[in-house]
Scaffold this motif. Sequence first.
Motif, short mmCIF file in Angstrom:
data_model
loop_
_atom_site.label_atom_id
_atom_site.label_comp_id
_atom_site.label_asym_id
_atom_site.label_seq_id
_atom_site.Cartn_x
_atom_site.Cartn_y
_atom_site.Cartn_z
N LYS A 1 29.28 -4.79 16.72
CA LYS A 1 29.21 -5.28 18.10
C LYS A 1 29.66 -4.23 19.11
O LYS A 1 29.62 -4.46 20.31
N TYR A 2 30.07 -3.06 18.64
CA TYR A 2 30.55 -2.00 19.53
C TYR A 2 29.42 -1.03 19.88
O TYR A 2 28.70 -0.57 19.01
N VAL A 3 29.31 -0.72 21.16
CA VAL A 3 28.31 0.24 21.64
C VAL A 3 29.05 1.41 22.27
O VAL A 3 29.89 1.23 23.14
N SER A 4 28.76 2.61 21.81
CA SER A 4 29.31 3.83 22.40
C SER A 4 28.19 4.54 23.14
O SER A 4 27.03 4.49 22.73
N VAL A 5 28.53 5.20 24.24
CA VAL A 5 27.52 5.89 25.03
C VAL A 5 27.97 7.32 25.32
O VAL A 5 29.16 7.64 25.28
N ALA A 6 27.00 8.17 25.61
CA ALA A 6 27.25 9.55 26.02
C ALA A 6 26.17 9.93 27.04
O ALA A 6 25.05 9.41 26.99
N ASP A 7 26.52 10.80 27.95
CA ASP A 7 25.57 11.21 28.98
C ASP A 7 24.43 12.04 28.40
O ASP A 7 24.61 12.79 27.44
N VAL B 1 16.51 18.25 26.19
CA VAL B 1 17.38 17.07 26.25
C VAL B 1 18.72 17.47 25.66
O VAL B 1 18.78 18.02 24.57
N THR B 2 19.81 17.19 26.39
CA THR B 2 21.14 17.53 25.89
C THR B 2 22.03 16.29 25.83
O THR B 2 21.89 15.36 26.61
N TYR B 3 22.92 16.32 24.85
CA TYR B 3 23.92 15.27 24.63
C TYR B 3 25.20 15.80 25.27
O TYR B 3 25.70 16.85 24.88
N ASN B 4 25.70 15.11 26.30
CA ASN B 4 26.85 15.61 27.05
C ASN B 4 28.02 14.63 26.98
O ASN B 4 27.84 13.43 27.19
N THR B 5 29.19 15.16 26.68
CA THR B 5 30.40 14.34 26.72
C THR B 5 31.43 15.05 27.58
O THR B 5 31.34 16.25 27.83
N SER B 6 32.39 14.32 28.02
CA SER B 6 33.48 14.89 28.80
C SER B 6 34.30 15.81 27.93
O SER B 6 34.52 15.54 26.75
N HIS B 7 34.76 16.92 28.50
CA HIS B 7 35.60 17.84 27.73
C HIS B 7 36.96 17.24 27.39
O HIS B 7 37.69 17.78 26.59
N THR B 8 37.29 16.10 27.99
CA THR B 8 38.57 15.46 27.72
C THR B 8 38.47 14.28 26.75
O THR B 8 39.48 13.67 26.43
N SER B 9 37.26 13.97 26.30
CA SER B 9 37.12 12.84 25.38
C SER B 9 36.39 13.27 24.11
O SER B 9 35.62 14.21 24.11
N ILE B 10 36.66 12.56 23.05
CA ILE B 10 36.00 12.80 21.77
C ILE B 10 35.06 11.62 21.53
O ILE B 10 35.49 10.47 21.55
#
Length: 104
Positions: free
Chosen positions: A20-26, A78-87
């Motif tokens: 039931k958990y959804v994770s997202v990334a920019d 197309v790039t997968y982007n995450t914050s440099h402060t989060s894993i």
Amino acid sequence: SQSGIAVVWTAEAFQSQTGKYVSVADTGLQLRIHGAVPAGTWNIIQGSDQTNIGKGHRAAFVSAASAGFGEATMGVTVTYNTSHTSIPTAGQYRTQLTGTIVAP
């Protein structure tokens, strides 16, 4: 078309669902024209964009248009982007890139 056309590519934020958990990334998009015939017929309207989940911007758009009859070869990165402060949460992330051709 003698009047030209526009091409728009769209992608939403990356998603991974585990139970039931959804994770997202920019998602980031970058558009380039590799070649066009006749030269100069095609122009990039919006060359890059990125989703910003934190600010509610959940889709990225890039586009190009022709000024008349012609053809072009283009590339979309197309790039997968995450914050440099989060894993990011472990999982299989997916997005869908959609291309739309629009004639006047």
